[in-house]
Motif scaffolding. Structure first.
Motif, mmCIF file in Angstrom:
data_model
loop_
_atom_site.group_PDB
_atom_site.id
_atom_site.type_symbol
_atom_site.label_atom_id
_atom_site.label_comp_id
_atom_site.label_asym_id
_atom_site.label_seq_id
_atom_site.Cartn_x
_atom_site.Cartn_y
_atom_site.Cartn_z
ATOM 1 N N GLU A 43 0.775 -0.957 0.205
ATOM 2 C CA GLU A 43 0.044 -0.131 -0.121
ATOM 3 C C GLU A 43 0.901 1.150 0.156
ATOM 4 O OE1 GLU A 43 -2.843 -0.091 3.034
ATOM 5 O OE2 GLU A 43 -3.595 -1.924 2.443
ATOM 6 N N ASP A 44 1.925 1.103 0.797
ATOM 7 C CA ASP A 44 2.702 2.322 0.749
ATOM 8 C C ASP A 44 3.665 2.417 -0.313
ATOM 9 O OD1 ASP A 44 1.909 3.192 3.470
ATOM 10 O OD2 ASP A 44 3.729 2.463 4.404
ATOM 11 N N ILE A 45 3.773 1.537 -1.094
ATOM 12 C CA ILE A 45 4.552 1.686 -2.283
ATOM 13 C C ILE A 45 3.945 2.395 -3.341
ATOM 14 C CG2 ILE A 45 5.665 0.037 -4.217
ATOM 15 C CD1 ILE A 45 7.263 0.036 -1.587
ATOM 16 N N TYR A 46 2.642 1.856 -3.298
ATOM 17 C CA TYR A 46 1.774 2.818 -4.354
ATOM 18 C C TYR A 46 1.653 4.314 -3.968
ATOM 19 C CZ TYR A 46 -2.504 3.525 -6.962
ATOM 20 O OH TYR A 46 -3.517 4.098 -7.957
ATOM 21 N N GLY A 47 1.686 4.397 -2.560
ATOM 22 C CA GLY A 47 1.390 6.028 -2.288
ATOM 23 C C GLY A 47 2.661 6.605 -2.437
ATOM 24 N N LEU A 48 3.785 5.918 -2.270
ATOM 25 C CA LEU A 48 5.073 6.359 -2.510
ATOM 26 C C LEU A 48 5.257 6.867 -4.305
ATOM 27 C CD1 LEU A 48 7.775 7.344 -1.775
ATOM 28 C CD2 LEU A 48 8.812 4.773 -2.030
ATOM 29 N N GLY A 49 4.773 5.782 -5.076
ATOM 30 C CA GLY A 49 5.129 6.163 -6.386
ATOM 31 C C GLY A 49 4.073 7.167 -6.818
ATOM 32 N N ALA A 50 2.674 7.205 -6.224
ATOM 33 C CA ALA A 50 1.776 8.426 -6.401
ATOM 34 C C ALA A 50 2.476 9.876 -5.894
ATOM 35 C CB ALA A 50 0.740 8.386 -5.696
ATOM 36 N N THR A 51 3.055 9.917 -5.053
ATOM 37 C CA THR A 51 3.794 10.955 -4.435
ATOM 38 C C THR A 51 4.894 11.478 -5.469
ATOM 39 O OG1 THR A 51 3.469 10.529 -2.016
ATOM 40 C CG2 THR A 51 5.306 11.961 -2.560
#
Length: 898
Positions: A414-422
């Motif tokens: 979930e955090d990998i997704y959020g990091l990529g979005a950031t």
């Protein structure tokens, strides 16, 4: 109210019988259990006919976990009382009502009850307070609390409906003297003048004011963020004898953010405090000073970080809104260093066994020493402790992984997704919601258009893969960032023209334009029964960024007229609108009912009323979509006969004048001349000695230079009029007005002072329409008057925009579509290839951000949280119009003007 059935036993007040049924997420089940007739009204199910115009409404609030039980015990009481009532239609509607998605004025209104008189209101309120002792719910901002979860306000039951100047129906009630007034949704509650208070045996009308000091230690200084769940304040606290220190005070309003588990906002703040004590030795977090409750609300006091969020820091670094590949290497490297450090922080968090679940640029604070702090930990999940078994819900749209609300056990993916979005938002300048991440290869290519960094674009796209098992490990993301950092460090210059001269394929632009037209009639475009809806405009104090109420408008800016105008223009230059024809016809049926049949009692406005309808009608006739007959010509004339005393373009006679010129082919010559002469005479009579026209003043006391509300719109109309009807007197006053604009030296800083211009740019791209309006006026002045000075001024002003501009604001109102149309207009009049190149860039931005539906149609996401609308000025139709003009600049004029 109840269907005839002799087997239904009337409710007895001596014993409270709770029906043994499961409602799930659809609350009509309980109404059907009691065989009650009901109808859908907005987000509610209404039982019984509401006949009174006004009175004391009773509202019942509840946390989401108690709504089903509340309905089960309250509805029998309401049946016995023979009182009409409304209940939220289902669990989703309750969630919207409780979270503020439907406006602050609707928070907590799960059940609304409409007693027949004041005595009934009191007795029913007493009974409801008695049976709801064990329930809790958020406070209802517009109401006064009577007891427990029972609230009341004086307002409309079955109101008198009146149209405002935009033709929108509003609720009216009678005041104590019998005069009609708008139903006041005051926040906080205020006692209506002349109305008696029937609940004195329960409580007095006491309005509590916002406290400024808590625990005699913490003093509020200013509001950093407003939120329906609770605001965030800057404050000071007593640190020691004669010593104070700054702090941040995060408020949690009682019973907000309630969940099925029974947790609420206090549990989230308590969890943040616990996380600080667990992680402060490893993760840079603001120090937690205190957590306390006062008057039911919770307050988390934190160390004040003197600095800005990552989002704001990047805005400061890239103040010109340059595309990533045009950033000087030193600026790009500084931003990249932040991203590398953030990735390292998230990796440390994972190593400690936690998932943040809300990685977004605003959740990283950077202090004056460039140290990064991770904030807003309330959604964090402990993998090792499985805390909490039911994770806290929601997240940030675009940054939240698709599975985040679906899985019970969060993972670091979930955090990998959020990091990529950031990383995506920071390097492209666009919110992740602007992109379609369904196909990773397409996403990578679209990101590459903005970054010109192939490997980095691919890693970002991989992070955003809908399948969490396909996302990279965080060490790979870190390596990709550091590898790219070394590449940038070896670059000691920036090529401002890198890939600037590329031109999109005309076939590609035609294809996405056709797809977007089809997308107007395809989900998720907001439609109901084949009619386009717009987001409902609300008072600012009641609105939220996630307001999910929609309504049908007749307007051009927001509403049906603008969409119908766009479709007619598209059809006129050869695009198929077959998929939208049902909506086109039903749109005109709605306008017939809400405008044509009510003339002349309708707003004359160009943007929201009759003048805009006239232009859409004229365009429909021109395109052959509407009959060129006497009936339609008569309707068109009637729309332009509505009188108004204002001078401006958006609401007044200037807008009517523009509509007259555009519709002249279908109007009697005598009517055109008489109407135009009247408008010109009024403008002549109202022009001041200095050449300006008087409008409402700004906070600085300056006369407005706004195009839609002020002087430059009038000048544009006079120039257009003079190009068709040579009139020396009009020419004289037009010259005088232009000189007045150009003599406003302090306003000309908007043109030539880069710092001044940048200071007037916001997250919504550009404050007001003064600058763009003056440029448009100058382009028109050169076209009509052929004075070289006007061309030079306009082009110097246009050059203040960066050549490859990026903004989250795509709109025709004040975003990229608006700038794109200015470039096309400049190219048409000045014949300077520079403006064609810049229009090419904006066309490519839209090419790479079109989101495809499964049927091949497409749309653009214009808002973070809300579904796309078809509106012209703030929706998809405005972008399509820019693309139509890009394809056929000689056939289609600027917006609704030429």
């Amino acid at each position: 109210m109840r269907k005839n059935n002799s087997n239904i036993t009337p409710y007895s007040s001596s014993a409270l019988i709770v029906p043994p049924l499961e409602m799930g997420s659809d609350y009509k089940v309980i109404l059907e259990y009691y065989q009650l007739d009901y109808k859908m009204v907005d987000y509610y199910l209404q039982v019984g006919e509401i006949t009174r115009v006004q009175g004391w409404i009773l509202h019942l609030s509840a946390v989401i976990s108690q709504v089903s039980d509340l309905l089960k015990i309250v509805i029998p009481v309401l049946i016995e009382a023979h009182v009409p009532f409304k209940i939220a239609a289902g669990k989703t509607d309750c969630t919207y009502l409780l979270s503020g998605y439907l406006g602050v004025a609707q928070i907590g209104k799960i059940i609304s009850i409409y007693p027949e008189d004041d005595a009934s209101s009191l007795s029913l309120a007493q009974r409801l307070i008695q049976i709801t002792q064990t329930f809790k719910g958020p406070a209802i901002p517009t109401d006064i609390k009577l007891g427990n979860i029972v609230y009341t306000r004086y307002g409309s039951f079955n109101p008198i409906m009146r149209k405002n100047i935009a033709g929108i129906e509003e609720k009216y009630i009678y005041d104590a003297k019998g005069a009609l007034i708008k139903d006041p949704y005051n926040i906080p509650f205020s006692m209506p003048e002349g109305i008696s208070w029937p609940f004195s045996v329960l409580t007095n009308v006491l309005i509590t004011k916002q406290k400024k000091v808590f625990k005699n230690i913490y003093k509020l200084l200013s509001t950093l963020k407003t939120d329906v769940r609770g605001n965030v304040y800057k404050g000071i606290y007593v640190k020691g004898l004669f010593r104070t220190a700054p702090c941040v005070i995060k408020q949690g309003i009682q019973n907000m953010s309630s969940e099925d588990t029974g947790r609420d906002i206090h549990d989230r703040l308590s969890w943040q405090q616990e996380l600080y004590h667990k992680l402060a030795d490893t993760i840079p977090l603001p120090r937690i000073i205190d957590l306390f409750k006062e008057d039911g609300d919770s307050y988390l006091v934190m160390e004040y970080i003197k600095g800005n969020s990552l989002y704001d820091i990047v805005k400061e670094i890239n103040i010109d809104s340059n595309c990533w590949f045009q950033l000087p290497p030193d600026k790009a490297l500084r931003i990249l260093n932040y991203l590398i450090n953030i990735t390292s922080i998230i990796e440390k968090l994972h190593n400690r066994g936690f998932v943040h679940r809300d990685i977004v640029p605003v959740n990283f604070m950077i202090d004056k020493k460039d140290q990064i702090f991770l904030i807003d930990m309330e959604l964090t999940y402990s993998i090792k402790e499985h805390k909490f078994d039911a994770p806290f819900q929601l997240g940030t749209g675009g940054f939240m992984s698709p599975e985040q609300q679906l899985v019970m056990t969060p993972t670091i993916k979930e955090d990998i997704y959020g990091l990529g979005a950031t990383i995506l938002e920071i390097t492209t300048g666009l919110s992740p919601v602007k992109f379609n991440n369904y196909f990773t290869k397409d996403l990578s290519n679209n990101i590459f258009f903005f970054t010109r960094a192939r490997e980095l674009s691919q890693v970002i796209a991989d992070c955003l893969n809908p399948d969490p098992t396909c996302r990279p490990v965080i060490s790979l993301v870190y390596s990709a960032l550091t590898d790219y950092q070394r590449t940038l460090q070896s670059t000691n210059h920036i090529d401002k023209n890198k890939d600037y001269n590329t031109k999109p394929s005309i076939q590609q632009i035609r294809e996405i334009t056709a797809a977007a037209i089809e997308g107007l009639n395809t989900s998720p475009m907001v439609m109901l029964n084949d009619v386009w809806y717009s987001r409902e405009s609300k008072l600012a104090s009641f609105n939220t960024s996630q307001n999910k109420e929609y309504i049908r408008y007749i307007g051009f800016s927001e509403g049906l007229s603008g969409v119908l105008y766009l479709l007619a223009r598209a059809s006129r230059i050869g695009f198929s609108i077959d998929s939208c024809m049902k909506g086109y016809k039903k749109g005109w049926t709605f306008i017939e009912e809400k405008c044509m049949l009510l003339l002349p009692d309708i707003s004359p406005s160009l943007y929201s009323g009759a003048a805009g309808v006239a232009i859409a009608l004229s365009e429909g006739i021109e395109a052959g979509l509407l009959d060129n007959n006497e009936l339609n010509k008569t309707k068109l004339q009637q729309c332009l006969e509505v009188s108004d005393s204002r001078l401006d373009l958006i609401n007044g006679i200037t807008g009517q004048g523009i509509a007259l010129l555009k519709c002249s082919a279908y109007l009697p010559e005598g009517f055109i001349q008489t109407s135009l002469n009247k408008i010109i005479t009024i403008l002549l009579q109202n022009q001041q000695k200095d050449g300006s026209w008087i409008f409402p003043v700004t906070s600085k006391g300056e006369k407005l230079l706004s195009f839609t509300y002020g002087n430059t719109g009038i000048i544009w109309f006079l120039l257009q009029y003079n190009s068709l009807y040579k009139d020396e007197q009009v020419l004289t006053i037009t010259h005088k007005a232009i000189e007045w604009v150009l003599n406003r030296a302090h306003h000309l800083k908007i043109f030539f002072d880069k710092q001044y211009f940048n200071n007037n740019v916001s997250d919504d791209f550009e404050v007001g329409d003064e600058r763009r309006g003056i440029i448009l006026m100058l382009i028109k002045a050169y076209e009509v008057l052929h004075e070289e000075n006007y061309k030079q001024l306009a082009e110097r002003a246009l050059l203040q925009y960066t050549s490859c501009i990026v903004s989250n604001n795509f709109t025709q109102k004040d975003g990229l579509a608006s700038i794109g149309e200015l470039y096309i207009e400049a190219m048409r009049v000045f014949n300077n290839e520079e403006w064609q190149k810049r229009a090419n860039w904006i066309a490519e931005v839209f090419l790479h951000t079109l989101i495809r539906n499964s049927n091949g149609s497409g749309y653009w996401n214009l808002e973070q949280y809300n579904d796309p609308t078809a509106d012209f000025m703030i929706g998809n139709s405005g972008i399509i119009h820019f693309l139509l003009r890009y394809l056929e600049p000689a056939l289609l004029g600027y917006r609704l003007l030429n």
